[in-house]
Design a protein around this motif. Structure first.
Motif, PDB file in Angstrom:
ATOM      1  N   ILE A 154     -36.256 -28.298  29.171  1.00  9.38           N
ATOM      2  CA  ILE A 154     -36.708 -27.147  29.845  1.00  9.38           C
ATOM      3  C   ILE A 154     -35.319 -26.200  30.387  1.00  9.38           C
ATOM      4  N   GLU A 155     -35.425 -24.973  29.944  1.00  8.33           N
ATOM      5  CA  GLU A 155     -34.436 -24.329  30.207  1.00  8.33           C
ATOM      6  C   GLU A 155     -34.618 -23.395  31.548  1.00  8.33           C
ATOM      7  N   VAL A 156     -34.065 -23.630  32.481  1.00 11.42           N
ATOM      8  CA  VAL A 156     -34.159 -22.913  34.016  1.00 11.42           C
ATOM      9  C   VAL A 156     -33.390 -21.352  33.655  1.00 11.42           C
ATOM     10  N   PRO A 157     -34.197 -20.492  33.727  1.00  7.83           N
ATOM     11  CA  PRO A 157     -33.366 -19.089  33.387  1.00  7.83           C
ATOM     12  C   PRO A 157     -32.598 -18.764  34.695  1.00  7.83           C
ATOM     13  N   LEU A 158     -31.685 -17.735  34.543  1.00  9.05           N
ATOM     14  CA  LEU A 158     -30.928 -17.269  35.600  1.00  9.05           C
ATOM     15  C   LEU A 158     -31.502 -16.466  36.513  1.00  9.05           C
ATOM     16  N   LEU A 159     -31.391 -16.830  37.810  1.00  7.64           N
ATOM     17  CA  LEU A 159     -32.169 -16.488  38.891  1.00  7.64           C
ATOM     18  C   LEU A 159     -32.236 -14.674  38.996  1.00  7.64           C
ATOM     19  N   ARG A 160     -31.429 -14.102  38.449  1.00  8.00           N
ATOM     20  CA  ARG A 160     -31.546 -12.904  38.585  1.00  8.00           C
ATOM     21  C   ARG A 160     -30.994 -12.231  37.246  1.00  8.00           C
ATOM     22  N   GLU A 161     -31.720 -11.731  36.369  1.00  8.73           N
ATOM     23  CA  GLU A 161     -31.254 -11.111  35.197  1.00  8.73           C
ATOM     24  C   GLU A 161     -30.729  -9.887  35.248  1.00  8.73           C
ATOM     25  N   ASN A 162     -29.793  -9.433  34.599  1.00  9.64           N
ATOM     26  CA  ASN A 162     -29.470  -7.946  34.462  1.00  9.64           C
ATOM     27  C   ASN A 162     -29.293  -7.540  33.063  1.00  9.64           C
ATOM     28  N   SER A 163     -29.794  -6.104  33.125  1.00 11.25           N
ATOM     29  CA  SER A 163     -30.062  -5.550  31.926  1.00 11.25           C
ATOM     30  C   SER A 163     -28.490  -5.556  30.955  1.00 11.25           C
ATOM     31  N   LYS A 164     -27.540  -5.206  31.659  1.00 13.67           N
ATOM     32  CA  LYS A 164     -26.085  -5.132  30.823  1.00 13.67           C
ATOM     33  C   LYS A 164     -25.707  -6.568  30.531  1.00 13.67           C
ATOM     34  N   SER A 165     -25.896  -7.714  31.037  1.00 13.65           N
ATOM     35  CA  SER A 165     -25.542  -8.792  30.666  1.00 13.65           C
ATOM     36  C   SER A 165     -26.358  -9.358  29.413  1.00 13.65           C
ATOM     37  N   LYS A 166     -27.272  -8.564  28.701  1.00 10.80           N
ATOM     38  CA  LYS A 166     -27.648  -8.940  27.378  1.00 10.80           C
ATOM     39  C   LYS A 166     -26.545  -8.440  26.393  1.00 10.80           C
ATOM     40  N   LEU A 167     -25.769  -7.668  26.539  1.00 10.03           N
ATOM     41  CA  LEU A 167     -24.571  -7.143  25.586  1.00 10.03           C
ATOM     42  C   LEU A 167     -23.810  -8.489  25.155  1.00 10.03           C
ATOM     43  N   LEU A 168     -23.470  -8.447  23.982  1.00 11.34           N
ATOM     44  CA  LEU A 168     -23.032  -9.662  23.393  1.00 11.34           C
ATOM     45  C   LEU A 168     -21.491  -9.211  23.153  1.00 11.34           C
ATOM     46  N   CYS A 169     -20.949  -8.049  23.396  1.00 10.61           N
ATOM     47  CA  CYS A 169     -19.704  -7.451  23.006  1.00 10.61           C
ATOM     48  C   CYS A 169     -18.905  -7.191  24.185  1.00 10.61           C
ATOM     49  N   VAL A 170     -17.674  -7.239  24.238  1.00 11.63           N
ATOM     50  CA  VAL A 170     -16.649  -7.007  25.280  1.00 11.63           C
ATOM     51  C   VAL A 170     -16.546  -5.590  25.376  1.00 11.63           C
ATOM     52  N   PRO A 171     -16.997  -4.761  26.959  1.00  9.84           N
ATOM     53  CA  PRO A 171     -16.739  -3.665  26.990  1.00  9.84           C
ATOM     54  C   PRO A 171     -15.320  -2.962  27.092  1.00  9.84           C
ATOM     55  N   TRP A 172     -14.900  -2.729  25.978  1.00 10.41           N
ATOM     56  CA  TRP A 172     -13.334  -2.640  25.696  1.00 10.41           C
ATOM     57  C   TRP A 172     -12.954  -1.302  26.741  1.00 10.41           C
ATOM     58  N   ILE A 173     -13.552  -0.347  26.923  1.00 14.12           N
ATOM     59  CA  ILE A 173     -13.421   0.695  27.679  1.00 14.12           C
ATOM     60  C   ILE A 173     -12.847   0.144  29.206  1.00 14.12           C
ATOM     61  N   LYS A 174     -13.850  -0.408  29.647  1.00 13.23           N
ATOM     62  CA  LYS A 174     -13.631  -1.059  30.983  1.00 13.23           C
ATOM     63  C   LYS A 174     -12.703  -2.226  31.260  1.00 13.23           C
ATOM     64  N   LEU A 175     -12.485  -2.635  30.272  1.00 11.97           N
ATOM     65  CA  LEU A 175     -11.346  -3.740  30.002  1.00 11.97           C
ATOM     66  C   LEU A 175      -9.913  -3.162  30.127  1.00 11.97           C
ATOM     67  N   GLY A 176      -9.784  -2.038  29.260  1.00 10.41           N
ATOM     68  CA  GLY A 176      -8.823  -1.153  29.165  1.00 10.41           C
ATOM     69  C   GLY A 176      -8.389  -0.375  30.636  1.00 10.41           C
ATOM     70  N   ILE A 177      -9.270  -0.260  31.494  1.00 11.04           N
ATOM     71  CA  ILE A 177      -9.188   0.357  32.852  1.00 11.04           C
ATOM     72  C   ILE A 177      -8.763  -0.820  33.627  1.00 11.04           C
ATOM     73  N   LEU A 178      -9.311  -1.818  33.491  1.00 14.68           N
ATOM     74  CA  LEU A 178      -8.748  -2.983  34.377  1.00 14.68           C
ATOM     75  C   LEU A 178      -7.262  -3.307  34.135  1.00 14.68           C
ATOM     76  N   ILE A 179      -6.836  -3.057  32.695  1.00 11.02           N
ATOM     77  CA  ILE A 179      -5.363  -3.469  32.455  1.00 11.02           C
ATOM     78  C   ILE A 179      -4.642  -2.364  32.969  1.00 11.02           C
ATOM     79  N   MET A 180      -5.128  -1.106  32.896  1.00  8.56           N
ATOM     80  CA  MET A 180      -4.374  -0.252  33.333  1.00  8.56           C
ATOM     81  C   MET A 180      -4.228  -0.067  34.860  1.00  8.56           C
ATOM     82  N   ILE A 181      -4.839  -0.667  35.781  1.00  9.65           N
ATOM     83  CA  ILE A 181      -4.919  -0.717  37.248  1.00  9.65           C
ATOM     84  C   ILE A 181      -3.812  -1.819  37.458  1.00  9.65           C
TER      85      ILE A 181
END
Length: 392
Positions: A154-181
């Protein structure tokens, strides 16, 4: 002394393995081990811990960016980059403040604050873990009644799904902003230099220029946070915040920078990376355990690396030994993370992550309070100066 360091290294390996699942770094265990086994004082143990937390967080970040939760309904990334974006400017500002306070505060005050902080976090985390366990148990019970499956299937689902978490790719723009900061704060610290006034430019140690450059980090953190909050193209808070009431959503968004500032201060003071505060608060606002662990380790990576660099600038010694301990914690975290992920996949209980965090915090509270109180008493009876010190 060499034997004591070897024993401390082995124990830190085990501590990193236990701590890695919750993404909290393990500083609350590293510091007592270094104090008790290796004989370090609290401030030296804190500086070592900053490097060790960095090593463990690197292992966690690598795994969480590569590994994805696989399920019958697809998969999702284990890092919420929106929470990291909202939190990073303030957590880096908090690290700067915390490292300075580590130098200024007497050890007895650091010990008292650390014990109170860990006791509060332990209580919150254990309560959250029990709540998650009850919900998971209810899901398992219903599935057994309806389908008659074996519990391990039995697979217990995450107690709170979110829509963006379905993306399987790294958001490079956000990662770039984090590195810039991160780079922006790093450049300010390099420009400011170390406690001897040695930096990119020559200036008086602890002079007017030194403190002006240090204080620039305050408006910089405010500007970055305001920019991220106001830029809808960068931040999409509906992925992790309930949007039932607009005012509630705005208040929840503002909570993350405040939480990050406090976590950064505590991480800088204690050399723990701040994950012990971030993790229970994220769980309290409803972030699923797996996302909490991945996001915490990602945020701790930025804060712990900045903390380690600032300890170096403030004249930290024994860099070679600290680097060896960091490598040990990297290996321990990697092994521990893989073992816990396998256990979650086998038994379908993400609450194991929360209980892992609670166990680390409980052990840290007992060790820090007991041996910290003993050290403070010894300092008092020996007549050692126990007041505040100059920042540099």
């Amino acid at each position: 002394m060499e034997i004591a360091l070897v024993i401390a290294g082995v124990l830190c390996f085990v501590a990193a393995s236990i701590s890695s699942a919750g993404g909290i770094g393990g500083g609350g265990l590293f510091i007592p081990i270094l104090k008790i086994v290796a004989g370090f004082d609290l401030k030296k143990a804190s500086s070592f811990s900053a490097f060790m937390v960095t090593g463990g967080s690197i292992a966690n970040v690598v795994c969480n960016m590569v590994l994805m939760k696989r399920s019958k309904n697809g998969g999702h990334m284990l890092i919420d980059y929106d929470i990291a974006l909202l939190s990073e400017p303030c957590i880096l500002l908090g690290v700067t403040i915390g490292v300075i306070l580590n130098v200024v505060f007497p050890e007895w005050l650091i010990t008292v604050l650390f014990a109170l902080f860990l006791a509060w976090c332990t209580t919150k985390t254990c309560n959250s873990g029990i709540s998650y366990w009850k919900v998971e148990s209810e899901v398992v019970r219903r599935s057994l009644c309806e389908n008659g499956k074996d519990e391990r299937s039995i697979e217990v689902p995450l107690l709170r799904e979110n829509s963006k978490s379905k993306l399987l790719c790294v958001p490079w723009i956000k990662l770039g902003i984090l590195i810039m900061i991160w780079v922006s704060f790093l450049l300010l610290n390099l420009l400011r230099g170390n406690k001897y006034g040695q930096g990119i430019i020559i200036m008086e140690s602890c002079g007017v220029g030194y403190w002006i450059i240090t204080s620039i980090q305050i408006p910089l953190a405010i500007i970055f946070t305001a920019w991220i909050l106001c830029s809808g193209k960068i931040l999409q808070p509906q992925g992790f915040i309930d949007q039932d009431v607009e005012g509630r959503a705005i208040l929840t968004q503002l909570m993350f920078p405040v939480m990050a500032l406090l976590a950064g201060v505590l991480g800088g003071v204690f050399g723990i990376g701040g994950g012990m505060l971030i993790s229970p608060l994220l769980v309290q606002v409803g972030i699923p355990p797996e996302i909490t662990a991945g996001t915490c380790s990602f945020m701790v990576f930025f804060s712990s690396t900045m903390s380690a660099i600032q300890y170096l600038l403030l004249g930290m010694e024994h860099f070679y030994n600290a680097s060896i301990f960091a490598v040990i914690c990297f290996a321990g975290s990697l092994i521990g993370l893989l073992v816990v992920q396998r256990a979650i996949e086998r038994h379908g209980r993400a609450s194991l992550i929360v209980f892992s965090v609670g166990l680390v915090m409980a052990l840290s509270t007992v060790l820090i309070t007991s041996f910290g109180a003993y050290d403070v008493w010894m300092d008092y009876t020996s007549g050692k100066y126990m007041g505040f010190k100059q920042p540099c």
